[in-house]
Enzyme design. Sequence first.
Site, mmCIF file in Angstrom:
data_model
loop_
_atom_site.group_PDB
_atom_site.id
_atom_site.type_symbol
_atom_site.label_atom_id
_atom_site.label_comp_id
_atom_site.label_asym_id
_atom_site.label_seq_id
_atom_site.Cartn_x
_atom_site.Cartn_y
_atom_site.Cartn_z
ATOM 1 N N HIS A 284 0.709 -1.085 -0.076
ATOM 2 C CA HIS A 284 -0.082 0.070 -0.043
ATOM 3 C C HIS A 284 0.875 1.425 -0.033
ATOM 4 O O HIS A 284 0.101 2.173 0.317
ATOM 5 C CB HIS A 284 -1.255 -0.111 1.074
ATOM 6 N N GLY B 7 -0.627 -3.019 -5.883
ATOM 7 C CA GLY B 7 -1.443 -4.085 -5.162
ATOM 8 C C GLY B 7 -3.003 -3.452 -5.196
ATOM 9 O O GLY B 7 -4.073 -4.153 -5.579
ATOM 10 N N HIS B 8 -3.240 -2.301 -4.776
ATOM 11 C CA HIS B 8 -4.384 -1.649 -4.737
ATOM 12 C C HIS B 8 -4.276 -0.146 -5.334
ATOM 13 O O HIS B 8 -3.666 0.638 -5.075
ATOM 14 C CB HIS B 8 -4.626 -1.204 -3.113
ATOM 15 N N HIS C 169 -11.367 -7.322 -5.683
ATOM 16 C CA HIS C 169 -11.811 -6.374 -4.699
ATOM 17 C C HIS C 169 -12.450 -5.134 -5.206
ATOM 18 O O HIS C 169 -11.721 -4.457 -6.068
ATOM 19 C CB HIS C 169 -10.504 -5.931 -3.954
ATOM 20 N N GLU D 291 -14.020 -8.765 -0.113
ATOM 21 C CA GLU D 291 -14.466 -7.437 -0.310
ATOM 22 C C GLU D 291 -14.756 -7.289 -1.872
ATOM 23 O O GLU D 291 -14.255 -6.281 -2.282
ATOM 24 C CB GLU D 291 -13.783 -6.441 0.305
ATOM 25 N N CYS E 299 -17.077 2.662 0.065
ATOM 26 C CA CYS E 299 -15.866 2.972 -0.619
ATOM 27 C C CYS E 299 -16.083 2.459 -1.955
ATOM 28 O O CYS E 299 -15.759 3.332 -2.979
ATOM 29 C CB CYS E 299 -14.359 2.627 0.017
ATOM 30 N N CYS F 204 -11.284 3.068 6.173
ATOM 31 C CA CYS F 204 -11.194 3.922 4.673
ATOM 32 C C CYS F 204 -12.408 4.396 4.516
ATOM 33 O O CYS F 204 -12.537 5.666 3.941
ATOM 34 C CB CYS F 204 -10.992 2.787 3.631
ATOM 35 N N CYS F 205 -13.720 3.933 4.990
ATOM 36 C CA CYS F 205 -14.785 4.574 4.324
ATOM 37 C C CYS F 205 -15.396 6.005 4.956
ATOM 38 O O CYS F 205 -15.751 6.917 4.387
ATOM 39 C CB CYS F 205 -16.062 3.647 4.472
#
Lengths: 636, 636
Positions: free
Chosen positions: B140, B189-190, B264, B316, B334, B412-413
């Site tokens: 990340h 990765g994200h 995801h 997710e 999100c 995160c949200c």
Amino acid sequence: MKQQRQIRQDAYKSGHGFINRYQKLIKDVVIPYQYEVLCDKVENTEKSHVILNFINAGKVLRGETVEDGFYGMVFQDSDAAKWIEAAAYSLSLFPDETLEETVDTLIDIIANAQDKDGYLNTYYTIKDKDKRWQNLMEGHELYCSGHMIEAACAYYEATGKDKLMQVMLKNVKHIYQVFMMQENEGFPGHPEIELALMKMYHMTGEPHCLQLAEHFINIRGKDPKFYEKEAKKRNWTIWGADPTNTDYMQSSMPVREQSDAVGHAVRAVYLYTAMADLASEIEDKELHTACDRLWKSIINRRMYLTGGIGSTGIGEAFSVDYDLPNDTAYAETCASIGLMCFASRMLELSIDRQYADIMEKAFYNTVLAGMQLDGKRFFYVNPLEVVPGIAGIAPTHRHDLPERPGWYTCACCPPNVARLISSFGKYAYGENEDTAFCHLYAEGEVSFENGLRLVCETQYPYDFEVTYKIISGNKKLAIRIPGWSKKYSIMVNGKKSECGLINGYVYLDVMSQDVVKVTLDGNPYFVYASSKVPQLTEKIAVCRGPLVYCFEGIDNEGDVLSIALKKQGKLEVKKWEEKILGNIVKITAEAMKAQKIETLYTLEMPGKDNYTAVAVPYYTWANRGINQMRVWMNSL
Amino acid sequence: MKQQRQIRQDAYKSGHGFINRYQKLIKDVVIPYQYEVLCDKVENTEKSHVILNFINAGKVLRGETVEDGFYGMVFQDSDAAKWIEAAAYSLSLFPDETLEETVDTLIDIIANAQDKDGYLNTYYTIKDKDKRWQNLMEGHELYCSGHMIEAACAYYEATGKDKLMQVMLKNVKHIYQVFMMQENEGFPGHPEIELALMKMYHMTGEPHCLQLAEHFINIRGKDPKFYEKEAKKRNWTIWGADPTNTDYMQSSMPVREQSDAVGHAVRAVYLYTAMADLASEIEDKELHTACDRLWKSIINRRMYLTGGIGSTGIGEAFSVDYDLPNDTAYAETCASIGLMCFASRMLELSIDRQYADIMEKAFYNTVLAGMQLDGKRFFYVNPLEVVPGIAGIAPTHRHDLPERPGWYTCACCPPNVARLISSFGKYAYGENEDTAFCHLYAEGEVSFENGLRLVCETQYPYDFEVTYKIISGNKKLAIRIPGWSKKYSIMVNGKKSECGLINGYVYLDVMSQDVVKVTLDGNPYFVYASSKVPQLTEKIAVCRGPLVYCFEGIDNEGDVLSIALKKQGKLEVKKWEEKILGNIVKITAEAMKAQKIETLYTLEMPGKDNYTAVAVPYYTWANRGINQMRVWMNSL
């Protein structure tokens, strides 16, 4: 005191009908097929290696070197045990010298795998002797012993041969030493030995068996931290199970305090079976009450219409009340077999048709669905709805397969089905000194130990006339009238009997030459569910007799999702079709079929056309290729 | 070429209405509350520690000792970034010296946490500098940089201050060095940095940003085994992610070949947002086509009625087509924000109301449901059905909570909702040289860069008249007519306009003093789903305008499961209730309520009584205690 008890295995011989066809299939196909699998001779299935494990364990004990060691799950031994048990029951139905020789040879192999002190388990004997009894949570040593005890009892009862019985009595003596004489407070992570010890006690009268069963039942949950403490004492694990998840192993509290059926469903019902057996054996009121509560927890709040239990794949476990999803159901075949065992023991505590009703529901639906009609493929998981493209593929539906595999890495279910079907007579009939009990309708001849002999003739579950011809004896005959039968009639020697029901049973005094004819309600019917079950609101299911029906795509233009049954629509029983699905009766239902819409969502109400939907018995689903299947249908 | 682009953040000021109330709530409550959380001053919530992480990273860089080190998820930094972004947007709406000072101070702290070479990430700086860039799959680092870039852009646009922008330009330079100059074939990765780099490029014109975004997009999936190889090179992991699960990270194949929205869900839509932005920026037809396919995959087969996406909690993630369970839904807040971003970028590629329709659906339903009406509690997961006793408790429903928590370990949200609402104007309005676009109805004043200025007045989404008063300028005004509006009318200066729709937009030539009044269809309506969605067969939902409604127990005698709506039943819009649920309009529906049955299953059809069911907007659910909630209702 037991109100009545199961008949002996050799007391029932199936005749000409549904049970006989299934028992013959087990003898002709399933037992040979499964033996081939156990010997690793079937291609394109999971490897078993179980017989080689026993051979190798014997070699290790004799100090010989083994090349291929141990293969399989830690409880791999139990596959052989359950196969022997099935073979034993089958031998008592259909004598077969070749099969008996095969079993004898396997028993010799097993006997050779027993250590001098009585210990018997190939995983630990081959892999690491020093790890014995260190990991009761995951280790399955007591579980495997339990299944081998059941095999020993079955083979002894079927053949009178006691070699395996002697092996297991020695094994029990060893276990007694470990757990009763050495202040070991352990108890099995996976209950099974308790019910097996009770069986062995009934058969041999050996007091150690009863004491050990009672001990394991009583100590469970006394110290909810036992497995945590046990885990701390060792530096190894089998699959990293969480020792704090005591619900999973029914050890959060002493069994007499338990009220909700929780955790791994097979473990749960195996435990409850032993509890019920012990409760009637030693007349333990508190234990009886606990069994009642646990029974109600299952039946009133945690069971599928098909008699499937353990609704979640996460831990193969009971979920909370009313969480009974159709599509992500687990409903393991073994769990419904265990439910039958529990029900059968509850019937010994109290003669009430509710137990037999559930036993029958579990048998004719989930247990039979667990096996392909050809006897060669098996379901472990029994969903009530399958949609190809989602089932078996979506992350939450991986366990819900749209067709039966040939074998499993964890192969508990296939031999379990075989042993259950072969011993069906024990569940169908019971007795006490005065009375012969007909809990389930099983065609064939029954010789009760109390002296009554009868022949039962019926094409049940597709015909609803059941005739009992008394061959000899002079006793009470108790026949269950199922809860689903809205009407029924009893004719004794051609004359209508007005005899009422006591807890769902009719009691008749019968004597030699009497003929009792029971006629049940053969009309198909709808079933409705409590709106407490979120997934079943406004859904209806179609049943006939004990059979739950389902709608498959193959009979309904490939699409059952678009079908809604008319609420008061006609259900029509079709003609017998001997060539389809092994001799069944289809049912048609008045319905509407929604017209297809092209988008995911639309503001225009989709049009509907009249439709005649076709249903087949649930246990026959997935025998004609991959297609949609739904038990609970929309209604309008 | 971009057909149009989002307006600048400072071009829109909300006026008096729904958007303004929400933006004020963000300013008055959410931003201060979240800052308290980030500073660990709120009790009974998950700890954040994120600001201390930055302080500690600065200390580590200066060689000072730190006591409490790093705390939180590997992507904890991003919580601060998203908070700054939200604060920046809010500052441009509501200038606030104190807040600006707070942000400045935080930016100083962040700047101090940047290494000399431009590297910025507190996890690795505090924990282990040597692990930098070794684990792109889980690490990340690029994700956190991406969010900080977005924060820098927002703060620069809002205040003109460029300290954070300089920090992040230096960070980008460092990343450029690592990935473009050192033959590093890695990619995040994200996904997130790609869309952030595109934003920074639009704002600064810095070519490295575009090159780097293009590089990350192009290299993704070229070598599906990249993460496996990467994993082999190191001996550590963060949470043991499976490097072979390439679908999860959208790296099974190059992005231009992808057709199904997989893995995801947040990662997916963040990636697609950047792809769409790049496609219009560099006029890449192939990339545009890929975006079209992925859009259709989501909208036509993998999206909830509420604009929720990623239906499974396992990863997710997106599930397979039509697997859209209501009760076990994941539908992360999100992910719907990301879907709005993707839709907004698709609108830049092609002006078509389908994108704005989805943007609006996601906003008014899932995104707003992500926050309690008081601004202090947040949903991460947004199910369409909740039954207390099952939701949050059953093993398969653990993630579906019946009420909003105050904060999350993985937080995160909450700040994502804050930044989205504060920047709502960017999604609502767009422009090109000739035309001002009104994609969503947002009351307030808009100053387009093309010279048009207008005021929009409306009480949407509870009233369906929208008035645009042109203050100055002389351009085309393009107004979207939503797909759900079965009828509409346009009045220009009191005279009905017969102007037709082009891809769902009406185009009008306007000039100073013109008044355009749009009247949409305010009638509530039913929605039906494709019968390909197993969970939605025979279900209907109630909507009005962009709002999906739901039925909660509190309005329906505690039991919505027993209610079935009448298929052609009347839907009645109730009076505005300012004191309930923050100023809403309830809808009643003609229905039947099934009488309770005592058993789990019954053979008698439960009786039904006429009932008037009450619905409230989905986004307001779970604001009145724990109770049942259902969006998709049975119908009869």
